[in-house]
Design a protein around this motif. Structure first.
Motif, mmCIF file in Angstrom:
data_model
loop_
_atom_site.group_PDB
_atom_site.id
_atom_site.type_symbol
_atom_site.label_atom_id
_atom_site.label_comp_id
_atom_site.label_asym_id
_atom_site.label_seq_id
_atom_site.Cartn_x
_atom_site.Cartn_y
_atom_site.Cartn_z
ATOM 1 N N THR A 1 106.343 -13.632 115.925
ATOM 2 C CA THR A 1 106.505 -13.104 117.287
ATOM 3 C C THR A 1 107.924 -12.639 117.593
ATOM 4 N N LYS A 2 108.903 -13.006 116.753
ATOM 5 C CA LYS A 2 110.251 -12.468 116.936
ATOM 6 C C LYS A 2 110.982 -12.459 115.604
ATOM 7 N N ILE A 3 111.364 -11.264 115.172
ATOM 8 C CA ILE A 3 112.144 -11.109 113.944
ATOM 9 C C ILE A 3 113.039 -9.894 114.104
ATOM 10 N N GLU A 4 114.269 -9.991 113.651
ATOM 11 C CA GLU A 4 115.217 -8.883 113.660
ATOM 12 C C GLU A 4 115.751 -8.713 112.243
ATOM 13 N N LYS A 5 115.450 -7.550 111.665
ATOM 14 C CA LYS A 5 115.754 -7.310 110.257
ATOM 15 C C LYS A 5 115.114 -8.427 109.441
ATOM 16 N N ASN A 6 115.912 -9.224 108.713
ATOM 17 C CA ASN A 6 115.314 -10.284 107.904
ATOM 18 C C ASN A 6 115.535 -11.670 108.516
ATOM 19 N N ILE A 7 115.919 -11.729 109.786
ATOM 20 C CA ILE A 7 116.142 -13.012 110.453
ATOM 21 C C ILE A 7 114.918 -13.348 111.289
ATOM 22 N N LEU A 8 114.239 -14.414 110.918
ATOM 23 C CA LEU A 8 113.000 -14.829 111.560
ATOM 24 C C LEU A 8 113.315 -15.863 112.641
ATOM 25 N N TYR A 9 113.050 -15.489 113.889
ATOM 26 C CA TYR A 9 113.368 -16.348 115.030
ATOM 27 C C TYR A 9 112.167 -17.177 115.491
ATOM 28 N N GLU A 10 111.014 -16.537 115.629
ATOM 29 C CA GLU A 10 109.877 -17.229 116.226
ATOM 30 C C GLU A 10 108.584 -16.948 115.479
ATOM 31 N N ILE A 11 107.771 -17.988 115.360
ATOM 32 C CA ILE A 11 106.405 -17.887 114.872
ATOM 33 C C ILE A 11 105.513 -18.510 115.937
ATOM 34 N N ASP A 12 104.525 -17.777 116.385
ATOM 35 C CA ASP A 12 103.670 -18.212 117.496
ATOM 36 C C ASP A 12 104.486 -18.592 118.735
ATOM 37 N N ASN A 13 105.523 -17.787 118.993
ATOM 38 C CA ASN A 13 106.378 -17.964 120.183
ATOM 39 C C ASN A 13 107.134 -19.287 120.192
ATOM 40 N N LYS A 14 107.272 -19.915 119.050
ATOM 41 C CA LYS A 14 108.046 -21.143 118.916
ATOM 42 C C LYS A 14 109.097 -20.942 117.824
ATOM 43 N N PRO A 15 110.168 -21.739 117.827
ATOM 44 C CA PRO A 15 111.192 -21.581 116.790
ATOM 45 C C PRO A 15 110.591 -21.599 115.387
ATOM 46 N N ALA A 16 111.044 -20.677 114.552
ATOM 47 C CA ALA A 16 110.456 -20.506 113.222
ATOM 48 C C ALA A 16 110.500 -21.790 112.403
ATOM 49 N N ASP B 1 108.468 -27.319 109.843
ATOM 50 C CA ASP B 1 108.546 -28.778 110.029
ATOM 51 C C ASP B 1 107.170 -29.389 110.281
ATOM 52 N N ASP B 2 106.278 -28.646 110.934
ATOM 53 C CA ASP B 2 104.933 -29.155 111.209
ATOM 54 C C ASP B 2 104.170 -29.465 109.934
ATOM 55 N N TYR B 3 104.474 -28.747 108.852
ATOM 56 C CA TYR B 3 103.708 -28.893 107.612
ATOM 57 C C TYR B 3 104.490 -29.560 106.484
ATOM 58 N N LEU B 4 105.807 -29.413 106.500
ATOM 59 C CA LEU B 4 106.605 -29.905 105.374
ATOM 60 C C LEU B 4 107.345 -31.190 105.685
ATOM 61 N N SER B 5 107.211 -31.689 106.916
ATOM 62 C CA SER B 5 107.795 -32.978 107.307
ATOM 63 C C SER B 5 109.275 -33.083 106.944
ATOM 64 N N ASN C 1 118.755 -22.485 109.572
ATOM 65 C CA ASN C 1 119.765 -23.093 110.443
ATOM 66 C C ASN C 1 119.064 -24.157 111.271
ATOM 67 N N ARG C 2 119.346 -25.406 110.980
ATOM 68 C CA ARG C 2 118.671 -26.513 111.653
ATOM 69 C C ARG C 2 118.980 -26.532 113.150
ATOM 70 N N LYS C 3 120.183 -26.094 113.525
ATOM 71 C CA LYS C 3 120.578 -26.134 114.942
ATOM 72 C C LYS C 3 119.857 -25.045 115.743
ATOM 73 N N THR C 4 119.863 -23.817 115.247
ATOM 74 C CA THR C 4 119.228 -22.715 115.979
ATOM 75 C C THR C 4 117.758 -22.546 115.619
ATOM 76 N N LYS C 5 117.330 -23.192 114.523
ATOM 77 C CA LYS C 5 115.946 -23.165 114.058
ATOM 78 C C LYS C 5 115.479 -21.770 113.630
ATOM 79 N N ILE C 6 116.416 -20.963 113.155
ATOM 80 C CA ILE C 6 116.059 -19.652 112.612
ATOM 81 C C ILE C 6 115.998 -19.726 111.090
#
Length: 384
Positions: free
Chosen positions: A214-229, A234-238, A267-272
């Protein structure tokens, strides 16, 4: 007539290595003069010297190539820190080289420049295939492939791999005639009576639900399903880190297939998450995973598909483009990828290839070419 020769040397000395490679090729050619060639070389060779010596041996040759992560051929099979050269002779297939410069400034202009240059030298207009060995670090490879499609046609078959530098992620080089370049896109354009087929496979299988970018700029992935990428991972890889081991499987509606997009920085802080290649916004993605057996099975599938769909009696040459991530995960088993090719193809004909920072091929016959990661691409060539 369509004759192909391959030379391959793991001598660390540039003079000795290119001398050995040219001697191997000249022996195979038996007096025939090649019209075109493609060179894959490790990052630490004196590349200008290599190109000058090839040009000295064959002054009229249409030559392209690039630096690599590792190399394969029918001469030495899998090697690192080596160089391999494939040469083409034919009176039925015309092969012309072109190069586009300043790729990061204007990908459309650079790719148009490469195609226009190759076409201008072509006496035939029955263009069949484009081989490309473009820059990988200064420019998003998706934009490069998209530019080539604009210049050649949306469904024109484009295959190849992005240049590497043995995972130093510092600078790659591309080759055109006697020039050593960066930020460029060299191509070979094949016309005439060429027959070819290709196959691709990766071996990764989805382990997550389907989601939408739902949000990507060039090769930087910001959001998947409107949530931090990163939350999606983390939901699947713990807490396990996004890496080449866990790429994103991207659905391609045009080919009714999926291709892999590698992730390499987070980036753990920005979650991108940074991807090796741009993913189209609104794409459907899933986290994917593979083991060594899956990866090798995919190489077998790629080679088998290319052989089964070859339109002639018997291919006369093969090119392979395999991802650096595959080599990293396979480790000591990497050599088995080429050994599978040798077993499946059975015939003793020239083969050449390299480990790339991104693979280019259509997902299906007649569909647009895509930049992929984690993939093994097989290209078979011939005229009969």
């Amino acid at each position: 007539m369509f004759k192909v020769a391959v030379g391959h040397s793991n001598d660390p000395d540039s003079d000795s290595a290119i001398e050995e490679v040219l001697e191997q090729c000249q022996t195979s050619l038996a007096g025939e003069i090649p019209t075109a060639g493609i060179l894959f070389a490790a990052i630490d060779f004196e590349h200008s010297l290599l190109l000058q010596e090839i040009n000295r041996a064959f002054p009229e040759i249409e030559l392209i190539g690039c630096t690599t992560d590792a190399e394969v051929s029918s001469v030495l099979e899998f090697e690192q820190d080596s160089l391999t050269l494939m040469l083409f002779c034919s009176d039925e297939v015309e092969i012309r080289a072109g190069v586009g410069r300043g790729l990061s400034k204007d990908a459309v202009a650079a790719t148009f420049q490469a195609v226009t240059q190759a076409q201008a030298k072509s006496k035939l207009k029955s263009h069949k295939l484009c081989l490309a060995t473009p820059e990988s670090l200064t420019m998003d490879g998706v934009s490069t492939v998209d530019g080539l499609k604009q210049a050649l046609g949306e469904n024109f078959p484009i295959l190849g791999g992005l240049a590497g530098d043995q995972m130093r992620i510092n600078q790659t080089y591309q080759f055109f005639s006697t020039e050593v370049l960066s930020d460029s896109v060299p191509i070979l354009l094949f016309s005439g009576e060429l027959l070819f087929s290709h196959g691709f496979a990766n071996g990764w299988h989805p382990i997550s639900r389907k989601a939408v970018v739902t949000k990507i700029e060039k090769n930087i992935l910001y959001e998947i399903d409107n949530k931090p990428a990163l939350d999606f991972y983390d939901d699947y890889l713990s807490g396990l880190l996004p890496s080449a081991e866990y790429p994103l499987a991207v659905s391609d509606s045009q080919a009714n297939n999926v291709y892999m997009a590698a992730v390499h920085v987070y980036n753990r802080k920005t979650k991108i998450i940074n991807c090796f290649a741009r993913i189209p916004e609104k794409s459907t993605v899933q986290i994917a995973q593979a083991n060594r057996e899956d990866i090798l099975a995919a190489a077998k599938s790629s080679i088998t598909k290319a052989l089964e769909t070859y339109p002639g009696n018997q291919p006369q040459a093969a090119l392979f483009f395999s991802c650096v991530a595959r080599r990293q995960l396979l480790g000591t088993k990497t050599k088995e990828e080429y050994q599978l090719a040798k077993t499946i193809l059975k015939q003793d004909f020239p083969c050449c290839g390299f480990y790339t920072y991104g693979e280019i091929s259509p997902l299906e016959i007649g569909t647009p070419s895509r930049l992929q990661n984690q993939t093994f691409v097989t290209l078979l060539l011939g005229v009969e």
